[in-house]
Write a protein that holds these residues in place. Structure first.
Motif, PDB file in Angstrom:
ATOM      1  N   ALA A 142      12.140  98.368 -31.148  1.00 43.18           N
ATOM      2  CA  ALA A 142      13.495  98.466 -31.704  1.00 43.18           C
ATOM      3  C   ALA A 142      13.545  97.912 -33.129  1.00 43.18           C
ATOM      4  N   GLU A 143      12.713  96.923 -33.401  1.00 39.53           N
ATOM      5  CA  GLU A 143      12.763  96.257 -34.706  1.00 39.53           C
ATOM      6  C   GLU A 143      11.639  96.673 -35.654  1.00 39.53           C
ATOM      7  N   PHE A 144      10.452  96.934 -35.101  1.00 36.74           N
ATOM      8  CA  PHE A 144       9.269  97.069 -35.951  1.00 36.74           C
ATOM      9  C   PHE A 144       8.470  98.349 -35.728  1.00 36.74           C
ATOM     10  N   THR A 145       9.101  99.427 -35.322  1.00 39.40           N
ATOM     11  CA  THR A 145       8.362 100.679 -35.131  1.00 39.40           C
ATOM     12  C   THR A 145       7.583 101.059 -36.390  1.00 39.40           C
ATOM     13  N   TRP A 146       8.182 100.810 -37.549  1.00 39.48           N
ATOM     14  CA  TRP A 146       7.563 101.209 -38.824  1.00 39.48           C
ATOM     15  C   TRP A 146       6.170 100.606 -39.027  1.00 39.48           C
ATOM     16  N   VAL A 147       5.900  99.459 -38.388  1.00 44.83           N
ATOM     17  CA  VAL A 147       4.607  98.801 -38.550  1.00 44.83           C
ATOM     18  C   VAL A 147       3.474  99.689 -38.017  1.00 44.83           C
ATOM     19  N   LEU A 148       3.715 100.382 -36.916  1.00 45.24           N
ATOM     20  CA  LEU A 148       2.657 101.159 -36.262  1.00 45.24           C
ATOM     21  C   LEU A 148       2.164 102.332 -37.111  1.00 45.24           C
ATOM     22  N   PRO A 149       3.043 103.189 -37.647  1.00 51.35           N
ATOM     23  CA  PRO A 149       2.510 104.258 -38.509  1.00 51.35           C
ATOM     24  C   PRO A 149       1.918 103.732 -39.814  1.00 51.35           C
ATOM     25  N   VAL A 150       2.474 102.637 -40.340  1.00 56.24           N
ATOM     26  CA  VAL A 150       1.911 102.058 -41.574  1.00 56.24           C
ATOM     27  C   VAL A 150       0.483 101.584 -41.322  1.00 56.24           C
ATOM     28  N   LEU A 151       0.282 100.879 -40.205  1.00 54.29           N
ATOM     29  CA  LEU A 151      -1.070 100.430 -39.856  1.00 54.29           C
ATOM     30  C   LEU A 151      -1.997 101.613 -39.601  1.00 54.29           C
ATOM     31  N   HIS A 152      -1.510 102.601 -38.880  1.00 53.06           N
ATOM     32  CA  HIS A 152      -2.322 103.772 -38.532  1.00 53.06           C
ATOM     33  C   HIS A 152      -2.769 104.508 -39.801  1.00 53.06           C
ATOM     34  N   ILE A 153      -1.824 104.784 -40.680  1.00 49.40           N
ATOM     35  CA  ILE A 153      -2.156 105.478 -41.934  1.00 49.40           C
ATOM     36  C   ILE A 153      -3.058 104.596 -42.794  1.00 49.40           C
ATOM     37  N   GLY A 154      -2.812 103.289 -42.776  1.00 52.02           N
ATOM     38  CA  GLY A 154      -3.664 102.369 -43.527  1.00 52.02           C
ATOM     39  C   GLY A 154      -5.104 102.382 -43.040  1.00 52.02           C
ATOM     40  N   VAL A 155      -5.290 102.421 -41.726  1.00 49.78           N
ATOM     41  CA  VAL A 155      -6.648 102.480 -41.162  1.00 49.78           C
ATOM     42  C   VAL A 155      -7.331 103.783 -41.583  1.00 49.78           C
ATOM     43  N   VAL A 156      -6.614 104.900 -41.503  1.00 43.36           N
ATOM     44  CA  VAL A 156      -7.200 106.183 -41.914  1.00 43.36           C
ATOM     45  C   VAL A 156      -7.550 106.136 -43.401  1.00 43.36           C
ATOM     46  N   GLY A 157      -6.654 105.571 -44.203  1.00 43.80           N
ATOM     47  CA  GLY A 157      -6.930 105.441 -45.634  1.00 43.80           C
ATOM     48  C   GLY A 157      -8.167 104.601 -45.916  1.00 43.80           C
ATOM     49  N   MET A 158      -8.321 103.511 -45.177  1.00 43.15           N
ATOM     50  CA  MET A 158      -9.506 102.660 -45.351  1.00 43.15           C
ATOM     51  C   MET A 158     -10.778 103.377 -44.913  1.00 43.15           C
ATOM     52  N   LEU A 159     -10.701 104.155 -43.838  1.00 43.17           N
ATOM     53  CA  LEU A 159     -11.867 104.937 -43.408  1.00 43.17           C
ATOM     54  C   LEU A 159     -12.283 105.935 -44.486  1.00 43.17           C
ATOM     55  N   ILE A 160     -11.284 106.584 -45.087  1.00 44.53           N
ATOM     56  CA  ILE A 160     -11.576 107.542 -46.170  1.00 44.53           C
ATOM     57  C   ILE A 160     -12.194 106.812 -47.356  1.00 44.53           C
ATOM     58  N   LEU A 161     -11.593 105.677 -47.722  1.00 41.70           N
ATOM     59  CA  LEU A 161     -12.090 104.912 -48.878  1.00 41.70           C
ATOM     60  C   LEU A 161     -13.517 104.428 -48.650  1.00 41.70           C
ATOM     61  N   THR A 162     -13.793 103.871 -47.483  1.00 42.75           N
ATOM     62  CA  THR A 162     -15.141 103.354 -47.234  1.00 42.75           C
ATOM     63  C   THR A 162     -16.155 104.476 -47.038  1.00 42.75           C
ATOM     64  N   ARG A 163     -15.705 105.597 -46.487  1.00 45.26           N
ATOM     65  CA  ARG A 163     -16.634 106.722 -46.270  1.00 45.26           C
ATOM     66  C   ARG A 163     -17.168 107.244 -47.598  1.00 45.26           C
ATOM     67  N   TRP A 164     -16.325 107.299 -48.608  1.00 47.56           N
ATOM     68  CA  TRP A 164     -16.747 107.839 -49.898  1.00 47.56           C
ATOM     69  C   TRP A 164     -16.658 106.788 -51.006  1.00 47.56           C
ATOM     70  N   TRP A 165     -16.887 105.534 -50.672  1.00 46.11           N
ATOM     71  CA  TRP A 165     -16.788 104.453 -51.656  1.00 46.11           C
ATOM     72  C   TRP A 165     -17.669 104.712 -52.875  1.00 46.11           C
ATOM     73  N   ASP A 166     -18.923 105.132 -52.624  1.00 51.60           N
ATOM     74  CA  ASP A 166     -19.832 105.378 -53.750  1.00 51.60           C
ATOM     75  C   ASP A 166     -19.324 106.493 -54.637  1.00 51.60           C
ATOM     76  N   PHE A 167     -18.727 107.541 -54.048  1.00 56.01           N
ATOM     77  CA  PHE A 167     -18.209 108.649 -54.833  1.00 56.01           C
ATOM     78  C   PHE A 167     -17.026 108.194 -55.683  1.00 56.01           C
ATOM     79  N   TRP A 168     -16.115 107.413 -55.073  1.00 61.69           N
ATOM     80  CA  TRP A 168     -14.907 106.992 -55.781  1.00 61.69           C
ATOM     81  C   TRP A 168     -15.235 106.029 -56.908  1.00 61.69           C
ATOM     82  N   THR A 169     -16.278 105.203 -56.731  1.00 66.14           N
ATOM     83  CA  THR A 169     -16.563 104.159 -57.726  1.00 66.14           C
ATOM     84  C   THR A 169     -17.612 104.565 -58.758  1.00 66.14           C
ATOM     85  N   SER A 170     -18.195 105.744 -58.605  1.00 65.84           N
ATOM     86  CA  SER A 170     -19.251 106.140 -59.567  1.00 65.84           C
ATOM     87  C   SER A 170     -18.644 106.838 -60.781  1.00 65.84           C
TER      88      SER A 170
END
Length: 193
Positions: free
Chosen positions: A165-193
């Motif tokens: 009732a109070e914090f539903t927004w936390v769950l999609p933010v965390l979920h999208i954040g985890v996916v974003g981190m997976l994308i970032l770490t998967r191609w870290w070398d590409f993004w930083t080169s």
């Protein structure tokens, strides 16, 4: 049997996430047709070796049910828009309807999660339009699940209902954040080169 409608916030969220998913599905479907006509076609969202919609579209995972995945999205996201518009018009649905809708959202998040894994670790490319559909599905899943639990159609302990009732927004933010981190770490070398 008890029926329930939602407030305007969930209804608008359904319309917006449905529209975002429908737009992504529509663009990908058009590009799929162009690719069928001309195998040398390069979609506009193929920007580099990582962000390469064409690589994703040509993969076996892009037609897992025997037809292009975005065609499933055309139907599913249109249904989400219809539910949202019905709620905006004041519709109330029975518990079985909400549970069925929630089950469809659960299928959607499961399918999207599988596609995310395939995209990151098997196809080795991202499609920007797919990412839009992923984000829409994540928001849709968590907010519909929250509503179904809070409305009492899916049993849950009181503290879970209070949290949702109070914090539903936390769950999609965390979920999208985890996916974003997976994308970032998967191609870290590409993004930083």
């Amino acid at each position: 049997m008890r029926r329930a409608g939602s407030g305007p916030a969930l209804a608008v969220l359904l319309v917006l996430t449905g529209a975002a998913g429908l737009l992504a599905s529509w663009v990908i479907t058009i590009d799929e047709f162009k690719l069928l006509k001309n195998p040398a076609f390069v979609p506009g969202c193929s920007l580099n070796p990582v962000v390469s919609c064409g690589s994703v579209m040509k993969s076996a995972q892009a037609s897992v049910f025997g037809f292009p995945n975005p065609m499933l999205g055309l139907v599913a996201y249109a249904a989400v828009i219809c539910v949202g518009m019905s709620l905006l018009a004041g519709a109330e649905f029975a518990g079985w309807y909400w549970l069925t809708f929630g089950a469809g959202c659960l299928f959607g998040i499961g399918f999207v999660s599988w596609l995310q894994f395939q995209s990151l670790y098997r196809i080795n490319a991202l499609c920007l339009w797919c990412c839009l559909a992923w984000a829409a599905t994540i928001l849709l899943f968590w907010y519909v699940t929250s509503f179904v639990v809070r409305a009492g159609f899916l049993p849950a302990p009181g503290p879970v209902k209070n949290f949702l009732a109070e914090f539903t927004w936390v769950l999609p933010v965390l979920h999208i954040g985890v996916v974003g981190m997976l994308i970032l770490t998967r191609w870290w070398d590409f993004w930083t080169s």
